[in-house]
Each structure stands twice: as structure tokens, then as C-alpha cells.
Design a protein around this motif. Sequence first.
Motif, PDB file in Angstrom:
ATOM      1  N   ARG A 183       0.836  -1.192   0.000  1.00 50.09           N
ATOM      2  CA  ARG A 183       0.000   0.000   0.000  1.00 50.09           C
ATOM      3  C   ARG A 183       0.874   1.246   0.000  1.00 50.09           C
ATOM      4  N   MET A 184       1.865   1.251   0.908  1.00 48.55           N
ATOM      5  CA  MET A 184       2.745   2.411   0.978  1.00 48.55           C
ATOM      6  C   MET A 184       3.470   2.593  -0.354  1.00 48.55           C
ATOM      7  N   ALA A 185       3.977   1.490  -0.878  1.00 41.92           N
ATOM      8  CA  ALA A 185       4.831   1.597  -2.058  1.00 41.92           C
ATOM      9  C   ALA A 185       4.045   2.025  -3.286  1.00 41.92           C
ATOM     10  N   PHE A 186       2.848   1.482  -3.432  1.00 40.74           N
ATOM     11  CA  PHE A 186       2.139   1.727  -4.683  1.00 40.74           C
ATOM     12  C   PHE A 186       1.150   2.873  -4.598  1.00 40.74           C
ATOM     13  N   PHE A 187       0.454   2.962  -3.487  1.00 40.16           N
ATOM     14  CA  PHE A 187      -0.732   3.811  -3.520  1.00 40.16           C
ATOM     15  C   PHE A 187      -0.626   5.066  -2.674  1.00 40.16           C
ATOM     16  N   GLU A 188       0.253   5.047  -1.696  1.00 41.40           N
ATOM     17  CA  GLU A 188       0.398   6.244  -0.873  1.00 41.40           C
ATOM     18  C   GLU A 188       1.104   7.313  -1.703  1.00 41.40           C
ATOM     19  N   ARG A 189       0.650   8.545  -1.553  1.00 42.43           N
ATOM     20  CA  ARG A 189       1.308   9.613  -2.313  1.00 42.43           C
ATOM     21  C   ARG A 189       2.605   9.998  -1.632  1.00 42.43           C
ATOM     22  N   PRO A 190       3.716  10.014  -2.365  1.00 42.74           N
ATOM     23  CA  PRO A 190       4.988  10.349  -1.731  1.00 42.74           C
ATOM     24  C   PRO A 190       5.043  11.830  -1.362  1.00 42.74           C
ATOM     25  N   LEU A 191       5.754  12.111  -0.279  1.00 40.78           N
ATOM     26  CA  LEU A 191       5.879  13.511   0.149  1.00 40.78           C
ATOM     27  C   LEU A 191       6.771  14.266  -0.835  1.00 40.78           C
ATOM     28  N   GLN A 192       7.906  13.666  -1.141  1.00 38.39           N
ATOM     29  CA  GLN A 192       8.718  14.277  -2.193  1.00 38.39           C
ATOM     30  C   GLN A 192       8.894  13.243  -3.303  1.00 38.39           C
ATOM     31  N   LYS A 193       9.333  13.726  -4.433  1.00 40.62           N
ATOM     32  CA  LYS A 193       9.473  12.811  -5.563  1.00 40.62           C
ATOM     33  C   LYS A 193      10.566  11.787  -5.254  1.00 40.62           C
ATOM     34  N   PRO A 194      10.247  10.519  -5.349  1.00 39.01           N
ATOM     35  CA  PRO A 194      11.272   9.520  -5.026  1.00 39.01           C
ATOM     36  C   PRO A 194      12.337   9.462  -6.111  1.00 39.01           C
ATOM     37  N   VAL A 195      13.467   8.954  -5.686  1.00 40.10           N
ATOM     38  CA  VAL A 195      14.585   8.832  -6.623  1.00 40.10           C
ATOM     39  C   VAL A 195      14.202   7.855  -7.718  1.00 40.10           C
ATOM     40  N   VAL A 196      14.572   8.193  -8.907  1.00 40.00           N
ATOM     41  CA  VAL A 196      14.343   7.234  -9.985  1.00 40.00           C
ATOM     42  C   VAL A 196      15.450   6.195  -9.915  1.00 40.00           C
ATOM     43  N   ALA A 197      15.067   4.971  -9.697  1.00 39.97           N
ATOM     44  CA  ALA A 197      16.070   3.943  -9.460  1.00 39.97           C
ATOM     45  C   ALA A 197      16.068   2.957 -10.595  1.00 39.97           C
ATOM     46  N   ASN A 198      17.224   2.668 -11.095  1.00 41.63           N
ATOM     47  CA  ASN A 198      17.337   1.658 -12.128  1.00 41.63           C
ATOM     48  C   ASN A 198      17.995   0.414 -11.545  1.00 41.63           C
ATOM     49  N   VAL A 199      17.181  -0.571 -11.343  1.00 37.20           N
ATOM     50  CA  VAL A 199      17.723  -1.826 -10.852  1.00 37.20           C
ATOM     51  C   VAL A 199      18.358  -2.534 -12.046  1.00 37.20           C
ATOM     52  N   SER A 200      19.515  -3.159 -11.801  1.00 29.98           N
ATOM     53  CA  SER A 200      20.200  -3.763 -12.938  1.00 29.98           C
ATOM     54  C   SER A 200      19.399  -4.957 -13.443  1.00 29.98           C
ATOM     55  N   TYR A 201      19.570  -5.221 -14.730  1.00 32.07           N
ATOM     56  CA  TYR A 201      18.771  -6.267 -15.344  1.00 32.07           C
ATOM     57  C   TYR A 201      19.093  -7.634 -14.774  1.00 32.07           C
ATOM     58  N   VAL A 202      20.333  -7.809 -14.340  1.00 32.90           N
ATOM     59  CA  VAL A 202      20.687  -9.108 -13.777  1.00 32.90           C
ATOM     60  C   VAL A 202      19.893  -9.361 -12.505  1.00 32.90           C
ATOM     61  N   GLN A 203      19.830  -8.322 -11.689  1.00 29.51           N
ATOM     62  CA  GLN A 203      19.058  -8.483 -10.445  1.00 29.51           C
ATOM     63  C   GLN A 203      17.592  -8.713 -10.748  1.00 29.51           C
ATOM     64  N   LEU A 204      17.086  -7.967 -11.720  1.00 29.70           N
ATOM     65  CA  LEU A 204      15.678  -8.169 -12.081  1.00 29.70           C
ATOM     66  C   LEU A 204      15.464  -9.590 -12.576  1.00 29.70           C
ATOM     67  N   ALA A 205      16.437 -10.078 -13.338  1.00 31.45           N
ATOM     68  CA  ALA A 205      16.309 -11.451 -13.836  1.00 31.45           C
ATOM     69  C   ALA A 205      16.247 -12.434 -12.677  1.00 31.45           C
ATOM     70  N   ALA A 206      17.081 -12.176 -11.643  1.00 30.30           N
ATOM     71  CA  ALA A 206      17.055 -13.047 -10.466  1.00 30.30           C
ATOM     72  C   ALA A 206      15.675 -13.013  -9.823  1.00 30.30           C
ATOM     73  N   LEU A 207      15.148 -11.802  -9.671  1.00 29.10           N
ATOM     74  CA  LEU A 207      13.827 -11.681  -9.046  1.00 29.10           C
ATOM     75  C   LEU A 207      12.775 -12.388  -9.897  1.00 29.10           C
ATOM     76  N   LEU A 208      12.833 -12.146 -11.196  1.00 29.33           N
ATOM     77  CA  LEU A 208      11.812 -12.727 -12.052  1.00 29.33           C
ATOM     78  C   LEU A 208      11.906 -14.244 -12.078  1.00 29.33           C
ATOM     79  N   PHE A 209      13.131 -14.749 -11.970  1.00 30.00           N
ATOM     80  CA  PHE A 209      13.284 -16.204 -11.909  1.00 30.00           C
ATOM     81  C   PHE A 209      12.504 -16.759 -10.717  1.00 30.00           C
ATOM     82  N   LEU A 210      12.696 -16.094  -9.568  1.00 28.42           N
ATOM     83  CA  LEU A 210      11.978 -16.559  -8.375  1.00 28.42           C
ATOM     84  C   LEU A 210      10.470 -16.410  -8.553  1.00 28.42           C
ATOM     85  N   VAL A 211      10.066 -15.296  -9.169  1.00 31.97           N
ATOM     86  CA  VAL A 211       8.633 -15.100  -9.409  1.00 31.97           C
ATOM     87  C   VAL A 211       8.078 -16.237 -10.253  1.00 31.97           C
ATOM     88  N   VAL A 212       8.835 -16.569 -11.293  1.00 31.97           N
ATOM     89  CA  VAL A 212       8.361 -17.645 -12.167  1.00 31.97           C
ATOM     90  C   VAL A 212       8.254 -18.949 -11.395  1.00 31.97           C
TER      91      VAL A 212
END
Lengths: 489, 502, 132, 631
Positions: free
Chosen positions: B443-472
Motif C-alpha cells: 500500500r505504501m509503495a504503490f498507492f500512498e502519495r509520496p511527500l517528495q518525488k522519489p529517486v528514480v532507481a534503475n535496478v540492474s537487469y541481472v538483479q531483475l532477472a534473479a527476481l523474475l526467476f523466483l517469481v516464475v
Amino acid sequence: MSVGVALVLASIVITTIGAIWVAAIPGEAKTQRHCIVVGAALVSAAMVWYLLYLGLGSGTYPAFRVGIASLSLDLTLDPLGLTYGILASTLWVFASIYSVGYMEHDTKQRQYFTFFLVSAGITLGIAFSGNLFTFYLFYELLTFATYPLVVHSGTKDALEAGRKYIRYSLVGASFILAAIVMLWTLTGGVLDFSSIPAALATASSGQLRILFFLFLIGFGVKAAIMPLHGWLPSAMVAPTPVSALLHAVAVVNAGVFGVLRTVYSVFGVDLVKSLSVRPILLVLCSVTIILGSLIALKQDVLKRRLAYSTISQLAYILLGAFILHPLALAGAMLHMIFHSTLKIVLFFAAGIVAEETGYLKVSELGGTGRILPVTMGSFGIISLGMIGMLPLSGFWSKYYLMRGSLAADAWILLVVLLLSGLLNALYFIPITVSAFTGTSDLKPRRKTKALLFMLVPTVIIAAFGVIFGLYPGLTLPLVDAVVAQFFSL
Amino acid sequence: MALAFRDNLAVLVVVALLSTAYIMPLLTKIRRFRVAEYFAVAMLGLALSGGIYLAREILLHGTFTYAVGGWPAPWGIELSLDAVSGFFLITIGVVATPIMLYASVDLIKEVGSRSRAAWFLTLFLLLVAALCGLAVTGDLFNIYVMVEVATIASCAIVAARNDATSVEATFKYLMLATIGSGFVLLGIGFLFVLTGNLNMNFIAQELSMSWQKYPTALWVCLSFFMVGFGVKSALFPLHVWLPDAHSTAIAPSSAMLSSLAIKGYIIALLKVFYVAVGAKIITRLPITDILTLLGMVAIIAGALFALAQDELKRRLAFSTISQVGYIFLGIGLGNIHGLTGTFMHILSHATTKALLFLAAGAMIKHTGKSRISEMAGVGAAMPVTVGAFAVGSLSMIGIPLFSGFVSKWQLLLGSLANGNYLAVLVLVGGSLLAAAYLLPVLRMAFFERPLQKPVVANVSYVQLAALLFLVVVIISVGVVPDGVLQLASEAATALLGLEVLP
Amino acid sequence: MGEFWSRILQNYPYVFALALFAIGIYTILTHSNLFKKVIGINIMEGSIYILFIAAGNVRGGVAPILDMTDTTLTYVHPLPQALMLTGIVVSVSVTALSLALIMKLYRFYGTVDAKEIMRIRTEVRANGARIS
Amino acid sequence: MYWSTVLILVPFLGAALVSRFRSLRSQALLGIAVGAVGLLASFMNFLAQRSGTVLLWKLNSLGLFEPAFRLDGLSALFSLFTAFVWLASGIYMYTYMQHEERSVSFYVFYFLTLGAVQGVFLAGNFVTLLVFFEIMTVTSFFWVIHRNDRESLRAGYFYLFLGIVAGLCIAGAIAILLASGVTLDVGVAATLVANKATLGWAVLLFVLGFGIKAGMVPVHIWLPMAHPVAPTPGSALLSGILIKAGAYGLLRTGQLVQWGLGDLVPWLGTLIVIIGVATMLLGVAFALLQGNAKRLLAYHSVSQMGYIILGIGTALVLRGHGVDGVAGAIFHSLNHALFKSALFLGVGVVYLGTGELDLYKLGGLWKKYPMTAICMLIAAFGITGTPGLNGFISKSLLHHSAIEVALSGNPLMVWAERLFNLVGVGTTASFVKLIGLTFLGKQKTELRKGAGETPFVAGSMAILAVAMLIIGTQPNLIVNLFIAPATIGAGVTELGHLSTMKFFEGSAIRDMIVTLLIGFAFFGLGMKTHLFHYKPPKWLSLEAVGQQFVRLYVCAEGSVSKMYQSLSTTIALSGRRQYKRMIVMNRRLDFEGGGIFTVLSFSNLNSNAFLILTVLAVLVLYYFVKYVLGV
């Protein structure tokens, strides 16, 4: 896989694909997104309608089956599910057109439309689920898919409402899970709707009563039976199309549909009769009908008033289901159809007023009828239908419910129904009257494209309210099939 | 030839990992660091495929043993490969590989220096090797050794970050774990005294004939085991070290410890209880009731504690305590459904918690916010990561279509088979509490309005691949659990000594 | 002397081991000096070695070196001894690791007293800062 | 059946078209045209059924709702006089609407209501009847709120809500009828009844539903509020025609129970007689007390509806011999439509000219409005039952039936006959008051410019007056031509002496004249003693009773909901408090220590190790206690 099988699956999958597609489109491409949303809803609805054309005569047949943890994901087609599926998918098309207009200036459209479409698929999943496990699965998913829609605005109120919604729903769902586990042990692993009643025959009535109330409490949350209704009025902070669709059609009817499944598919009429729980249920529904209306009288925020009206009207459907009489079941099914079509118009109209004038309260509505004559006119006419006046569709469902309650020798229900009609009049009529008679300093505005997008579905569904009133027989084949499914006449 | 390969594979997996572990520092010295990391990943991948192959063989041809060094039991060390081993090997491979993949991206930055990173790799592989050893061994003392290796490795992994809190947590962990080891060793000593054997199958034979002569001694011995492994696997109320240790470590360490290390001890406990002592004896002693009770208390208490946490990783750590309660509940139930549920939960909790910790690590690292109350708007900044977190949350809650449901369903059936309605209530309530402590994050992460603009974060594709592997993995286990479920129920059957389920 | 006492006396190594175990635990529990805790752990593990070796011992047995000529010899059980060698190795490594950790803690806190560390930590946490 | 279609559809067409007509004149001409077409159509309808044939027409629909239409004597008559009065009002509106705002809106609902009313009279089954009944309620509601001020809105709400209640009652009755297997066709007597009590409930609901519309005591309260606030043509039609829908429904209900022949609902006749008498009395009593001309007329509507209800009641009591009652009721419906609309139109003329409705502020207007004065006088004579005018004929019939009932010896019924005469006295007195105060005496108010008797206004009233005179002088012709077929249509089989009845009998005339004279005397007395200014205490009115109920409900509801609120808040708050407490406790356990928590603090290594030992000890002790010691 026959054509029907493919269609059932495809109607669910297509919305999901649409949702993924919508999620993948970058934020600026509005038109493309709108086209996909409306298109996916339309195609899915068309498939369901084609199912009606194909499947009704041939009765129930299993469509699709995948195992999960000694449970199976089972989609089937039966008249009851088809009725709900047609209702939801058709109204979804209109609601998505309306959403296009309503969300015109929203910044989080991508999120909105994604979950909007996902919910469509899940609702169809509920409609076509062939066993309790599948039902539970989609029922649970529906909560999560609609939560983002409820909290869409991200305001404090919205989040609080979302919290309430998810609490109520999850607790309800856990009751259902417990009930399913209990059922599993009682039947020795039979969860198919078609074979549960026979498998339950050996259980003792005490166990069955516990099981019944577990189910009732579980589904009662979404069906907003009176002590469990708290989430519904608060969830009205959602954008109007969501309130309209989810809290008049999809989500609440999912609860009602669950109760119908419990009574008719899980237990079966004879078994429920033998449990002798009917008086309690009827009292519960009557209390909800009357109290819901009385509370609605006091609400000043229009959408909250509509929400309490929904609570009261849903209890009609449940009442019809609990009378356990063919006529009453027909009434319940009719009311499910008619209430949805009517209530969605009321919500749409409320949304248009809120968008165009910014007014949310009944006390502010004076004079809005002058600048939004079509909107408020539809509201007025359709609210007459909610009261149960001829020649609008709402009459026929009440009429069947009355006949059913009389046929089942439940006299007092007639009084309840009539009294509730009066209460409906008391809280609906002043809205329209003050809209057309009151004075305000509003200036008529130019008709925007957004308004047109909202107005067209509103008027079309409102027209259905009248058409069904004049030709209630249009819905009869479906309703008859449902009745024939559960009562051997 | 195939058979010989199969026979050797069990020991090969362990030995290969062990030797690779020690090569790591060397490798980092002479080649680029990346190469070492990918080599580690590759080794883990090989272990995974070895595990899958072994599991398949076990399913096809039944259990088999391997005498290390050619010394037959009871003198030599015997590796005994049954469905339990296969199942746990697969679990290790499935979870450790993506964790390593995830860690490989910015390991040096996380732990401070290149040499420390190299040693981290060593420890990581050592830990995995020890866990594999626990999976395949059939010898009590071997269990002790592997437990100790795992303990020391995981302690050192916690300390990898090298700041005061993590060192302190490590010390506490080490002390308590050593006390636990002491008890385990004492228990092994007792069993040795009682039966004169250290091979579990022989112990089982001895005990089945003579246990009624000294039930009290057996009881004390089992109590030692329970407390010893209980401390290590964070069974409430022996979990006290866990929140500190798991929340202060770097994300891959937390993921590894919470998802796998704990499970290794649980597998050891299962082996001792159900293989060495035997299902017939265990179920006649009140120890199963106590396990069930403790499991139930853990589910509720862990969840309540988790609810009170504001720091995301601490909340996840307490969630582990609650989920371990599920596993112990299943062990305590002692019937086929309960044990199947235990195994399924070992797998599903391992994948889920790894996913959660990794995603949480990415969230914390890229936004610099470790508290849930600060996380408003994170979802918009890193949708895929938080989306993966959402999948993990739903699985943890036990929503159908995710792996968490499969295990909880089995546990529910197990509870009902025992007529334990309280357990049903607790299981359902635990799910609700899980929703209560995990959904607010979303809820906090997706729907709560942030007080200030959050940092734009680029997670590396390798890490995302690791996460997605687990998701799968989570979703595919949730949707089509048939194969895994069969393996789990084989494992449960093997432990219970029943005929294979039809 | 009753039978109980005679059994105790006969099995004195076990009694001794248990006593040592208790002493080890007691040391861990009561001393806040981290070194003493490590020593306590070592005592505790030492007790277990004694237990094992005692269990493997056979009165009047000799070292298990096979002598084919004399078949009347009884051997002590060789396995516990071999195992305890491994155990000692494990214990040493644990000790080494804990000593290293104590060194680090000393570097961070300037003390090896657990209570003192706790006090500092509580204070720092209360101030909301991180120890680095 | 062409003409029935025309009758219903042409007004709807008019409603759709009227907004296209910009000028008031063209709108009014459209109104007259529609009225004329309606009259023509209903006349053709009347001719079509004259031979005694009953025309049925059913639209084949999909199942549930089959719109059916029926044309028999009764419906033809009601339809005919409706069209007639409608035409008159249409002519009247040519002038009137020039002084009224928002003419289009009024015309739209005027047409819609016309169509709906015709639909009610021509409906062939009760469902169709209900459809048009509901439409009628809703569309005529807009007449009532046309002024759009507080008073009219209030009246409008009363009108609409009671109308809706009426609709719901009828719907309930329909459901019961169907559930008990009785046909839903209008104009068909119920024969096959499984359960008499069931039918009784249905009939009771019908009586309540139609009674509300007919202004029956005690559910008449909407009528005196709603009728005066509508624009004059609206008031005239509400009082003249729309409440006849209620009477029509009651007649059909009577037909349904075979006018008491089959002894289906034995108590019904007595009930309706009592209600009828009460309605007559209460209406006239309140009418006497009114100073406002339109309110006076509205209360008279209540009173005159009482006559009709009484007629129906006597017919039911007489078990099929009450042809006089039925015929009287039908006849009185016709007459009342004529004279009450004429009276309202006349008052409207006065209102247009003076802007005043308070009788005590009017006077001496006969010179200005001679035509109006004459027409209103004729109408007043009609309503008081002066021989030679239409009211006399119908009242004679009703009186006949009252006497017949009284002869049955039931003391209740004897009183009905006596009170019948008393009401006549009151009626006379109040109409003397109306005509006298308005037209005689001194002129007290200024007249507006340009508001005089136009030919249209005068003509509209004149045709009504002429009709009254014709009926009053040629009663037998009218009875044979219109009333007798309608009575047959209403299900009375033996007409007896109806067709040959002598109305101008000496005794009847004498009675009426005596009544009139007493009325005059009573008026004088009342004016002297200021009796007509008496205001009944508030609590006596039904409205006040209703308000008390509402107040009680609001009070109870308020306290209950407050309790519920506080309960739920308490639960929510305590939940939140426990949650906070848990967090605080957790923090303490976690970091801070202090007090009892020092021992349990999770940061404390010693205590943690101790915990492990404790668990072990507990385990061992548990076993010892349970299994070794066998406790």
C-alpha cells in the motif's frame, strides 16, 4: 477442446492479455490504451454472448481443467454462471467507455485501466468456475485486483477505505477457505459443484449448519449482509466507474453469486430446507433491506446513499435465494440483472454530476437538472425503477419476489418488500426533484467529449431499464434456465 | 555407467561446491572479479541440475546409498539419497542460484572491499555445500559437521558488512548457535550411547527394538535435539538471534539465511526425528504435540511481532519466524499431509522469502529508505521490483495460484486429518496476519502519495532477472505443482515409512 | 552403598561430563565478558568430548590396532575418537571466529563487556544514530 | 381498437412535439387539437361498444408483461368524460397559460398524464393498469410542483409518496392475486379461489391503493395539499379526473369480488361504507372551515369521493342487488368530473383577475365575470344536488341505495343514510359561502389588467355547464345512454328499474330542497358565529400524527445509530490501542530494556541463552511430570 471450451477460456484470457498490453503502453498513448480497454471488454463480452447462443441448450458441461495441489482449476458453464458472466461482461463494456470519459484528466490512467481489465477477467472467472476451489481462487484474486481501483486517488480517505475493504474481504475469504477445507473433509475431497450435494448427504446436520454459516459469513462480506457491510459505503471513495461497476455489479454480485452457489450448488435446495435455517436467513435479509434503506435516508453524500441502497437491494436477491422457491429464485435472478443495470446508471449519473459540477452531496444537487437534463433525467427515471414502479424493470423482480414469498407462505416478506419500496422512494425521489426544481448559480457548460463518453453508456443502459420493464420476458430464457437447473419442475 | 554416475553425483555435488569455495579467493586474484562470480553462479546452477537429476533418479529407481571412501556402514560415512534429499537439493539449487546471481551485481560495493567480496563468495559456497551435505547425508555425525560448517559460514556471512550492528548480531548468533550445536552434539552422544551407532538407519533398527527400555533417556536426547535445532532454525521462542542477524546482513545474505540456512537445520531435525528415531516412535512420544503447539504459537507470535516492526527487513525477519512455525506445525502433525505440507512450505517459503528479501534489498538500496513508513511512492519508481515483492507477499499470504497456497492447503488438510481444528484456525489466522504485515508495504509503495518525488532507481537487469526467476518459480509451483508435490509427498512417505501414495 | 551410587561411580566420566557441561553453560550465562563466554563454550564442548570418548571406551580394552594373533583382545570403540578429533577442529574454528568477532567488537565499542556494549548500543539507538 | 391506440398515443405524441412549438398560442392550439382528437377517439370507442360487445385486445409480448386493453361500458364512459373535461381544460388553457410560467413543461406533463389516464381506463389487465397508473402518478406530480415553491414541493412530495405507496399496494395485490391463482384481467370476476383470506388481503391492498388515489379517509391527506397548489387546469383535472382513476379502480375491485355475490370478501362492503361515510363527513367538515377557495374545493373533492365510495360500498353490502349504488357511483363520478372541474376553472378565472384565493378578501365579482359567475353557480347547484341539475340525479341514486341499505336494518347502515343528508347540508352551506363571498357583496380587491373573461375561458366553462344542464334535465336519457351500459360493464347483471327510474319524484325533490334550505340557514349561522374560522387543533390532523411518528423514528434512529457508532469506534480504537501497545512493548523487548524487560530483552545474550535452557528444562520437566510421575 470444443468451441465453447475455447470461448470460456478465451473470454478470461483476452482481458488479461489486454491488461498486460495496457500496462505495457507508455503513459502518453491515451487513445491506444482506451481502444484496447474498450476493445478487450467488447470482445470478451461478445464471446460470452456467443456462449449464451451456444451453450444454454446443452446444459452444464466442464470446459477446462488444471490441477493445483490435489485441487483442480475447473471452468464450467452453467446457466447461473452464464447469467452472471453476461451481466458483468456486458456492463463492463459500458463501464469502460464511461471510464474513458471519466478518467480523462487522471494522471494514473495506466494503473487504473490495467486493473480495470484484470478485474473483468477475474469476474468472468468467478462466473465460470466449476468447483469451489476455482471459485475461491478468483474470489480472492478479485479482492486484490480491485484494491488498487478502490485506493486509486491515493488520498488518506481512499487508503483508509482500501484498508477496510481488504480487511473485510480477507477475513471473509478466510471463512470461505475454512469452509472449503471443512467441506473437503466432509465430502472426502469432492469440490465440484455438480457432485457436492450428493457427497454431503452423509454429514450430520450440525456440521452442515456450521458449514453453511461459514460460507454465509464468508460470502456475506462481499454481498454486504448487514453486520458485514461496513466496507461498502467507505469504498465509495473510489472513482465512480469503479463504484458503479464493482460496488453495484461485479464485486457485490460476486458475493451474492457465492451465496447462490452455496445455497443451490453446494447444498442444494432440499438440504438447505432440511437444515431449517431459513427463518434466520430471511430475518437477516429483511433487516438488511429495511435498515439499509433507513440508513440511506440519512446519507447526504450521494454515492454513500447509493451504497446503502445497494446494501438494501442486494438483500433482495439474497432474500429471493433463501426463500427456496422457484418463483423467488427467478425473482432473485431478475433482481440481480435489473438491480445491476439500474444501479449502474445511478452511479454513472452521480459520477457525471460530480465531474461536471463538483457536487457530491444530495443537498448541493439543487438545479443540476437544469444543466445536466439528460443525466438527471436518466437518474430520475431509473430511480423510479429502483422503487419498483412500472414500467421499469425493477418492478418485475420485486413482483417475482413477492410471488415467491407468497407461494412459500412468507406473508411478512410482502410487507417488507412494500415498505422497502416506499423507503426507496423516500430517499431517491428528493434527489431528482431537487435537481430539477432547486435553484443554483450553475452555468450550463459546453458539452465536452468526455461528457459524451460518459453520457452515452448512461443513456443506453437507462434505456435498457425501460426496455426490460416493458419486455421483462427478454431475460426470461436465462432465468428459466437457472430455475430449471436447481428445481426439478 | 549411468548408475555409477548417479551414485557418485551425490558426493560430487558437495565436494565440487566445497572445492570451488576455496578456489574463489584465488580466482579473484588472478582473473576479473566478475569471472569468479559467474563461476559461482555456474556451480550453483550445476548443483541445481545435479539435484534435479538426482531427484528424478530417486523418483524413478527409489532410494540409494553411497558409502564414502568405500567404507560400508556402520564404520564409514554413508550418504543416503532419498526423496528428502532430492527435494532439498532442488530447493537449494532453485533458491541459491538466483541469490548468487543477484549478489553478483554489486557485491564489492555491498561488502566493502574486493577481498572481502572474494571471501563472501567462499562462505556462500561453503554454506551451500554444507546444506547439500545435510541433504544427502545419512550419518549423524556428518550431520553435526555439516551443521557446524553451515553455522560458521552463515555467521561469517552475516558479518560481511563489517559494521557494529552486524558484528554484534553475528556474535550473538554465533554464541547461541554454538550452544545449540552443543545440544545437538550432546543429543548425538546420547543416541550413540543408546545404540552404539551413528548411522541413522542402524540407529533406527536398534531403537525400534530397544527404545522402550529407556524412554526417558530417549526423551532427554530428543529434547536436546529439539532445542539445539530449534535454536538454529529459529523456532519460537528460541528465535531471539534471528531478527538481528537477518535484518543487519546484506540482502543476499539475509535471503540466503532466511530461506535456506534455517531449512537445512530443519531437514537435519527431520532426519533425526523421522529417520534415526523413526516415525513410529516419534508419533508415540508427546514431542509431536509440543512441536505442533510451538508451531502454532510461533505462527501467531512471529506475525504479531512482525506487525509491530517498521523496518522492512526486520519485518521480513519476524515473518520468517512465523513461517517457520508453519513448518514445525507440519512436522508435529506427523501425518502424510502434514509432512507434505512441511516440505512444500520449505520450498515455497524458501523461494518466497528469498524473493522478498532480495526485492526489499533492492528497494532499500536504491531509495535509501529502510522503513516502511517512508516507502511512499517507491512502487512508481521501481515497479518491477515492487511488483515482484507483491508476488512474494501474495504467496506468503497464501493466495491460490502462488506456491504459498499449495503448502498451506496441505497443512490445512493435515490439521483436519488429525482433527486439530485449533490448527486450522491458527493457519487461517496466520495467513490473515501475514496479509496484515505484508500488504501495508504494498500500500505504501504503490498507492500512498509520496511527500517528495522519489529517486528514480534503475535496478540492474541481472538483479531483475534473479527476481523474475523466483517469481516464475513461485507462480509455476503455484499453478502446476503436480511434480513438486509428488516429490514432496514421496519425501513425506519416505519419512513416515509408508507405502508410496497412489 | 546403594545401587544408584554404585552406578554413578561406575559411570563417573558421564557425571563428570555433565558437570562440565553445566559449568560451561553457567559460564556463558553469568559472565558478561565476551572472552569468558567463549571460554565457557569451550568448556561445554570439552565436556561433550569426554562424554563421547567415555562412551567408546571399553574397560580393559586396547587401542584398536588389529592383532591377528591374539583373538582375546578387546578393543575400545575407535569411532568416537575419530569423531572427536573432528569435533575439536570444529570447536577450534568456532573459537577462532568468535575471537575475531570480539576483536571487531572491541574496535567498534572499545570494550569487551557485553553489558557495556548493550548500554552503548541502547544509547546510540535512542539517539537514532548508527554505529559505524 | 384503433381509437384506443389513438387515445393513448396521440397525447404522448403531443408531449413529444410540444417543445417544438415556440409560441404559447400554438402550444394551446396543440392542446385543444389533442383534446379534440381525444374526444373524437373516445366517442368512437363509445360507439364501438354500444351494442354491448366487450372489446379485448392483447399485445403479444415476451412472457411476463402482456399489455392488454379492454373496452366495455365502464371504461368507455370514463374515457369519454375524461376526454370531454380534457378538451374543456385545453380550451381554458389557451388563456390561462399566458399567465403561467414554463408553459412547455406544463404541457408536456399535461399530455403525458392525459395519455396515462386514458391508459388506466382502457387497461385490460391489472398490470397494464398499474403501468399507466404509475406513469400518471409521476407525470401529474409535475403539475403539483409546477409553482416550484416550498409549499408546492411539500405538497408534491406528499402527493408522490402516497402515489407510490398506492402503486406498491396495487403491485402487492397483483402479486397476491397471481399467487392465489386469480386472473389478473380487469373486468373479470374472480371465481376460482383456493384461499379466501388470500383474496381478502389482495382486495384490501387494492382498496388501499386505489383509495389513496381516490382521496379516501384516512389516506386523503395529500389531496387538500396537492390540488390547490397546482396551476388551475391542473387542479381541475386532478380533482375532476385523476382521482376518478381511484374510483375506477374501486369499481373494478368491486367487480372482481362479484359485488359481494360470491361472498368472497364478506366484510368488504361494510368497510367501504364506513370509509365512504367518514370521507364524506370529514371532507365536508374541513371544507366548511376553509377560507381558501381552492382548498375548499379540494376538500369537497374528498367529500364527493366519499359519495362515490359509499355507493360502491352499498352495492357490496347489498350483494349484487345494489345496482343503484354502482350506477350512482358511476354517475357521480361523471358528474363530479364536470362540476368540480368547472368550479376549479372558475376559481382560476377569479385568481387570474385578482391574484387572490382567500374568500374573505373577495367579493362582488359577478359584474366583472358574469359568465364565470353563472357557470360556477350552475356547477354549485350541481354539486349541492339541486333538482334540475346533474348532481341531483346521481345523489338520488346514491340516496336510494343508502336507503336500501338502511332498510336492511343494520344500525350502522341506518346511520349512513342519516349522515348522507347531513353532508348535503354542509355542502350547501360551503357552496353558498363560496359563491356568495366571491361574487356577491362589495368588490374588495383591485383587478389586474388584461385578465378578463376571454371567449376561451368562458367557452370552456360553458360547455361544462351545458353538459351539466343536459344531464340534469334529461336524466333518463343519460342513464340509458351512458350509465346503464357502464353499470353492466362494471359487472352488475340485473339492472332492475334503473332504465325506467323516475328521478323527479316529489319526495326526492322535497328532501333535496329541505336540505338546501337547511344549508342556507347553516351558512348564515356559521357566518354569524364565526364558526368557519375555527381552526382545529394541530394534533387532530393526520399530518401531525405522521410528524410525531417521524419525530419518534428520528429520535430512536438517532440514539441507536449513536450507540452503534460509539460501539464501532470503541472497537476500532481499542484495536488501534492494542496495536500501539504491542509496538511499544516490542520496542522495549527489542532495544531499550529496563524493568522486567531487562531479563527478557532480546539484546541480552545472557538471558537469551537462559531462555534456551529454560525451554529445555520445561521440555524435560513436562515429560517427567506427565509420563514418569504420571500426573
